[in-house]
Design an enzyme around this catalytic site. Structure first.
Site, PDB file in Angstrom:
ATOM      1  N   ALA A  64       1.002  -1.395  -0.220  1.00  0.00           N
ATOM      2  CA  ALA A  64      -0.221  -0.023   0.154  1.00  0.00           C
ATOM      3  C   ALA A  64       1.050   1.599  -0.315  1.00  0.00           C
ATOM      4  O   ALA A  64       2.372   1.038   0.676  1.00  0.00           O
ATOM      5  CB  ALA A  64      -0.570  -0.074   1.366  1.00  0.00           C
ATOM      6  N   GLY A 109       0.763  -5.184   0.179  1.00  0.00           N
ATOM      7  CA  GLY A 109      -0.214  -4.970   0.048  1.00  0.00           C
ATOM      8  C   GLY A 109       0.104  -5.788  -0.934  1.00  0.00           C
ATOM      9  O   GLY A 109      -0.697  -6.228  -2.146  1.00  0.00           O
ATOM     10  N   GLU A 112      -0.571  -9.436  -0.146  1.00  0.00           N
ATOM     11  CA  GLU A 112      -2.077  -9.894   0.262  1.00  0.00           C
ATOM     12  C   GLU A 112      -3.001  -9.693  -1.018  1.00  0.00           C
ATOM     13  O   GLU A 112      -3.198 -11.113  -1.750  1.00  0.00           O
ATOM     14  CB  GLU A 112      -2.202  -8.240   0.459  1.00  0.00           C
ATOM     15  CG  GLU A 112      -2.271  -8.787   2.124  1.00  0.00           C
ATOM     16  CD  GLU A 112      -2.679  -7.237   2.957  1.00  0.00           C
ATOM     17  OE1 GLU A 112      -1.923  -6.203   2.149  1.00  0.00           O
ATOM     18  OE2 GLU A 112      -3.010  -7.416   4.212  1.00  0.00           O
ATOM     19  N   GLU A 132       3.918  -4.987   7.996  1.00  0.00           N
ATOM     20  CA  GLU A 132       2.814  -4.357   8.773  1.00  0.00           C
ATOM     21  C   GLU A 132       3.737  -3.209   9.816  1.00  0.00           C
ATOM     22  O   GLU A 132       3.622  -3.020   9.991  1.00  0.00           O
ATOM     23  CB  GLU A 132       1.794  -4.482   8.068  1.00  0.00           C
ATOM     24  CG  GLU A 132       0.898  -4.314   6.535  1.00  0.00           C
ATOM     25  CD  GLU A 132       1.403  -5.149   6.017  1.00  0.00           C
ATOM     26  OE1 GLU A 132       2.418  -6.306   6.158  1.00  0.00           O
ATOM     27  OE2 GLU A 132       0.735  -5.508   5.292  1.00  0.00           O
TER      28      GLU A 132
HETATM   29  N1  DAK Z   1       4.726   3.205  -0.681  1.00  0.00           N
HETATM   30  C1  DAK Z   1       5.041   4.022  -1.264  1.00  0.00           C
HETATM   31  N2  DAK Z   1       6.168   4.817  -1.852  1.00  0.00           N
HETATM   32  C2  DAK Z   1       7.087   3.628  -2.148  1.00  0.00           C
HETATM   33  C3  DAK Z   1       6.601   1.977  -1.584  1.00  0.00           C
HETATM   34  C4  DAK Z   1       5.433   2.197  -0.571  1.00  0.00           C
HETATM   35  N3  DAK Z   1       4.845   1.410  -0.297  1.00  0.00           N
HETATM   36  N4  DAK Z   1       7.756   1.481  -1.468  1.00  0.00           N
HETATM   37  C5  DAK Z   1       8.499   2.155  -2.353  1.00  0.00           C
HETATM   38  N5  DAK Z   1       7.904   3.292  -2.362  1.00  0.00           N
HETATM   39  C6  DAK Z   1       8.664   4.224  -3.381  1.00  0.00           C
HETATM   40  C7  DAK Z   1      10.154   5.090  -2.559  1.00  0.00           C
HETATM   41  O1  DAK Z   1       9.281   6.103  -1.631  1.00  0.00           O
HETATM   42  C8  DAK Z   1      10.725   5.519  -3.455  1.00  0.00           C
HETATM   43  O2  DAK Z   1      10.678   6.637  -4.010  1.00  0.00           O
HETATM   44  P1  DAK Z   1      11.529   7.828  -4.163  1.00  0.00           P
HETATM   45  O3  DAK Z   1      12.316   8.576  -2.891  1.00  0.00           O
HETATM   46  O4  DAK Z   1      11.281   7.159  -5.350  1.00  0.00           O
HETATM   47  O5  DAK Z   1      10.511   8.762  -4.483  1.00  0.00           O
HETATM   48  C9  DAK Z   1      10.578   4.430  -4.968  1.00  0.00           C
HETATM   49  O6  DAK Z   1       9.857   3.535  -4.396  1.00  0.00           O
HETATM   50  C10 DAK Z   1      11.594   3.502  -4.886  1.00  0.00           C
HETATM   51  O7  DAK Z   1      11.965   3.087  -3.368  1.00  0.00           O
HETATM   52  P2  DAK Z   1      13.399   3.122  -2.798  1.00  0.00           P
HETATM   53  O8  DAK Z   1      14.221   4.022  -3.005  1.00  0.00           O
HETATM   54  O9  DAK Z   1      13.195   2.156  -1.508  1.00  0.00           O
HETATM   55  O10 DAK Z   1      14.279   1.374  -3.456  1.00  0.00           O
HETATM   56  P3  DAK Z   1      14.942  -0.008  -3.038  1.00  0.00           P
HETATM   57  O11 DAK Z   1      14.903  -0.394  -4.571  1.00  0.00           O
HETATM   58  O12 DAK Z   1      15.858   0.601  -2.012  1.00  0.00           O
HETATM   59  O13 DAK Z   1      13.722  -0.468  -1.878  1.00  0.00           O
HETATM   60  C11 DAK Z   1      12.296  -1.597  -1.161  1.00  0.00           C
HETATM   61  C12 DAK Z   1      12.731  -0.988  -1.951  1.00  0.00           C
HETATM   62  C13 DAK Z   1      10.621  -2.382  -1.560  1.00  0.00           C
HETATM   63  C14 DAK Z   1      12.568  -2.848   0.008  1.00  0.00           C
HETATM   64  C15 DAK Z   1      11.594  -0.673  -0.200  1.00  0.00           C
HETATM   65  O14 DAK Z   1      11.079   0.571  -1.390  1.00  0.00           O
HETATM   66  C16 DAK Z   1      10.796  -0.991   0.213  1.00  0.00           C
HETATM   67  O15 DAK Z   1      11.051  -1.508   1.587  1.00  0.00           O
HETATM   68  N6  DAK Z   1       9.225  -0.689   0.685  1.00  0.00           N
HETATM   69  C17 DAK Z   1       8.213  -0.213   1.051  1.00  0.00           C
HETATM   70  C18 DAK Z   1       7.649  -1.558   1.244  1.00  0.00           C
HETATM   71  C19 DAK Z   1       6.804  -2.002   2.299  1.00  0.00           C
HETATM   72  O16 DAK Z   1       7.015  -1.706   3.773  1.00  0.00           O
HETATM   73  N7  DAK Z   1       5.707  -2.009   2.153  1.00  0.00           N
HETATM   74  C20 DAK Z   1       4.599  -2.246   2.538  1.00  0.00           C
HETATM   75  C21 DAK Z   1       3.497  -0.985   3.310  1.00  0.00           C
HETATM   76  S1  DAK Z   1       2.346  -1.567   4.184  1.00  0.00           S
HETATM   77  C22 DAK Z   1      -4.626  -1.089   5.577  1.00  0.00           C
HETATM   78  C23 DAK Z   1      -4.973  -1.376   4.304  1.00  0.00           C
HETATM   79  C24 DAK Z   1      -3.398  -1.385   3.630  1.00  0.00           C
HETATM   80  C25 DAK Z   1      -2.631  -2.168   4.587  1.00  0.00           C
HETATM   81  C26 DAK Z   1      -2.637  -1.921   5.561  1.00  0.00           C
HETATM   82  C27 DAK Z   1      -3.758  -1.741   6.018  1.00  0.00           C
HETATM   83  N8  DAK Z   1      -5.620  -0.664   6.401  1.00  0.00           N
HETATM   84  C28 DAK Z   1      -6.292   0.425   5.637  1.00  0.00           C
HETATM   85  C29 DAK Z   1      -6.355  -1.653   7.837  1.00  0.00           C
HETATM   86  C30 DAK Z   1      -1.464  -2.780   3.736  1.00  0.00           C
HETATM   87  C31 DAK Z   1      -0.374  -2.069   4.014  1.00  0.00           C
HETATM   88  C32 DAK Z   1       0.846  -2.004   3.419  1.00  0.00           C
HETATM   89  O17 DAK Z   1       1.286  -2.603   2.477  1.00  0.00           O
END
Ligand code: DAK
Length: 259
Positions: A64, A109, A112, A132
């Site tokens: 997400a 997400g 998921e 998360e």
């Molecule tokens: N959201 C927004 N931007 C993201 C992103 C994300 N999940 N993942 C990556 N990006 C963006 C980065 O901010 C970066 O943007 P700029 O800085 O270039 O503007 C760009 O994509 C490239 O990312 P990185 O520079 O970080 O790339 P790396 O190769 O160094 O790292 C990575 C790749 C996938 C390991 C890293 O980007 C990362 O850890 N990303 C976040 C992964 C993550 O934590 N995903 C889970 C998100 S939480 C709910 C509804 C939904 C959910 C929960 C509750 N309710 C309403 C109850 C779901 C939650 C989630 O999915």
């Protein structure tokens, strides 16, 4: 649509999440357009199998959109979570099989989304995880429900509580993905599988999907009753008569009519 591409090839549709600058993270716009794309594909009766993948060679969906989520209050988070869950449930119950071609990060997400598909294929560089709790939230698009149903309770709890990612071979080992292939082989493998599915009687495939999905949510007595219903419904189709006639007449090249 700005963030979603839809492509058709024979009886197979491919939906590509196309927001590579943010590693295909699921913003409200992406979810909204994905929902629109599902409606488009659903209404195209020539489509018998659907593939969902991510644009680029690095990420399927990195979760997400964290930037968009950060400042949400409880009510806004509930609306966002409900909408995402509706879209993913639509995929899970989509009228034909859906294959996730996971071409890189499938986090939060993204994992998921892949789990709402019927079948998951992964490239060698794919990474799965539910990070998360490290962000101060719980999985919100079905992760607490589908991961345990897919890989078992113990492994699901380990993945969710530790927030540690796993690589593609481990995902295959725990049954999260069906198969791991080289990145360049991912879409050809997904297409081959989708075409293989599409070559069978579409109504029978759809009925089998309903029987498996609905049966998994119930006890065995109710499950076999669901199976009897979906099985017997096939006998109202032209494809049942045709498929069995082809067998008896030793016809190898079949072409089902989806009727
Ligand atoms: N959201 C927004 N931007 C993201 C992103 C994300 N999940 N993942 C990556 N990006 C963006 C980065 O901010 C970066 O943007 P700029 O800085 O270039 O503007 C760009 O994509 C490239 O990312 P990185 O520079 O970080 O790339 P790396 O190769 O160094 O790292 C990575 C790749 C996938 C390991 C890293 O980007 C990362 O850890 N990303 C976040 C992964 C993550 O934590 N995903 C889970 C998100 S939480 C709910 C509804 C939904 C959910 C929960 C509750 N309710 C309403 C109850 C779901 C939650 C989630 O999915």
């Amino acid at each position: 649509m700005e963030t979603i591409l839809v492509n058709y090839e024979g009886h197979v549709a491919t939906i590509t999440i196309n927001r590579p600058k943010a590693l295909n993270a699921l913003s409200t716009q992406v979810l909204t357009e994905l929902n629109e794309a599902l409606t488009e594909v659903e209404n195209n009766k020539e489509v018998y199998a659907l593939i969902i993948t991510g644009a680029g060679e690095k990420s399927f969906v990195a979760g997400a959109d964290i930037a968009e989520m950060k400042d949400k209050n409880v009510e806004e988070a509930a609306v966002y979570g409900k909408f995402g869950n509706e879209v993913f449930r639509r995929i899970e119950t989509f009228r034909c099989p859906v294959i996730a071609a996971v071409n890189g990060f499938a986090l939060g997400g993204g994992c998921e989304l892949a789990m709402s598909c019927d079948i998951r294929l992964a490239s060698e560089n794919a990474v799965f995880g539910q990070p998360e709790v490290g962000l101060g939230i719980t999985p919100g698009f079905g992760g607490t429900q589908r991961l345990a149903r897919t890989v078992g309770v113990g492994i699901a709890k380990e993945m969710i509580y530790t927030a540690r990612n796993i690589k593609a071979p481990r995902a295959a080992e725990i049954g999260l993905v069906n198969r791991v292939v080289a990145l360049e082989e991912l879409m050809p493998t997904a297409m081959k599988m989708a075409n293989g599915i599409a070559a069978n009687a579409p109504i029978a495939v759809a009925n089998a999907k309903k029987a498996i999905n609905n049966g998994l949510q119930t006890d065995i007595e109710s499950g076999v009753a669901i199976e009897v219903e979906e099985f017997s419904n096939c006998f109202a189709t032209e494809d049942q008569t045709y498929g069995m006639t082809c067998f008896l007449d030793k016809v190898k090249e079949k072409s089902f009519s989806n009727k």
